[in-house]
Design a protein around this motif. Structure first.
Motif, PDB file in Angstrom:
ATOM      1  N   LYS A 268      -3.984  -9.255  -5.583  1.00  0.00           N
ATOM      2  CA  LYS A 268      -5.169  -9.139  -4.731  1.00  0.00           C
ATOM      3  C   LYS A 268      -6.365  -8.623  -5.527  1.00  0.00           C
ATOM      4  O   LYS A 268      -6.251  -7.664  -6.291  1.00  0.00           O
ATOM      5  CB  LYS A 268      -4.896  -8.202  -3.561  1.00  0.00           C
TER       6      LYS A 268
ATOM      7  N   SER B 136      -1.421  -2.504  -3.751  1.00  0.00           N
ATOM      8  CA  SER B 136      -2.672  -2.521  -3.001  1.00  0.00           C
ATOM      9  C   SER B 136      -3.640  -1.524  -3.627  1.00  0.00           C
ATOM     10  O   SER B 136      -3.395  -0.988  -4.703  1.00  0.00           O
ATOM     11  CB  SER B 136      -2.372  -2.167  -1.536  1.00  0.00           C
TER      12      SER B 136
ATOM     13  N   ALA C  73      -7.293  -4.909  -5.099  1.00  0.00           N
ATOM     14  CA  ALA C  73      -6.311  -4.071  -5.788  1.00  0.00           C
ATOM     15  C   ALA C  73      -6.525  -4.119  -7.294  1.00  0.00           C
ATOM     16  O   ALA C  73      -6.367  -3.109  -7.983  1.00  0.00           O
ATOM     17  CB  ALA C  73      -4.895  -4.514  -5.431  1.00  0.00           C
TER      18      ALA C  73
ATOM     19  N   PHE D 243       0.827  -1.206   0.000  1.00  0.00           N
ATOM     20  CA  PHE D 243       0.000   0.000   0.000  1.00  0.00           C
ATOM     21  C   PHE D 243       0.862   1.257   0.000  1.00  0.00           C
ATOM     22  O   PHE D 243       1.770   1.410   0.812  1.00  0.00           O
ATOM     23  CB  PHE D 243      -0.919   0.016   1.228  1.00  0.00           C
TER      24      PHE D 243
END
Length: 132
Positions: free
Chosen positions: A93, A60, A96, A27
């Motif tokens: 992810k 992220s 994301a 992130f």
């Protein structure tokens, strides 16, 4: 050669590809996201490279204000610095992926060629045959 490194991302020069590489580590938002992207622009200009490899596999979610900054600032500055080809890997992810999808949905409007890949090897191969 590593040009910039932080807990959120790394900017480096890939000699073989003659390209700037940004590797997201997780992130990043606000000032740090911008710092990483601006360092990539600096290196593009310094190395007179038109190629950017963006490894977003570990990235992220990107906040709305950061997506706006990318669309309004990064795109123009990167193009002005010489960017002509950008290969980007898709995050692992799901959340994301959706976030990045909002950014890349505008790829048709970019002043440079940009393409998404599921694997870094595919992205690297595409950049290697992209000529300025």
């Amino acid at each position: 050669m590593v040009y910039y490194n932080s807990d959120q991302g790394q900017v480096s020069w890939n000699e073989e590809l003659q390209a700037v590489k940004v590797e997201w580590k997780g992130f990043a938002d606000g000032e740090e996201l911008q710092r990483i992207m601006l360092k990539a622009i600096e290196l593009l200009a310094t190395r007179k490279s038109g190629k950017l490899l963006m490894d977003s596999s570990k990235a992220s979610v990107v906040k709305a204000e950061d997506r706006a900054w990318i669309a309004q600032e990064f795109v123009t500055k990167a193009y002005d610095a010489g960017l002509r080809f950008m290969a980007m890997t898709i995050p692992e992810k799901t959340v994301a992926k959706l976030s990045l999808g909002r950014i890349v949905s505008n790829f048709d409007d970019l002043p440079y060629k940009a393409k998404n890949f599921s694997e870094i090897t595919e992205a690297t191969e595409w950049l290697s045959v992209s000529s300025l």
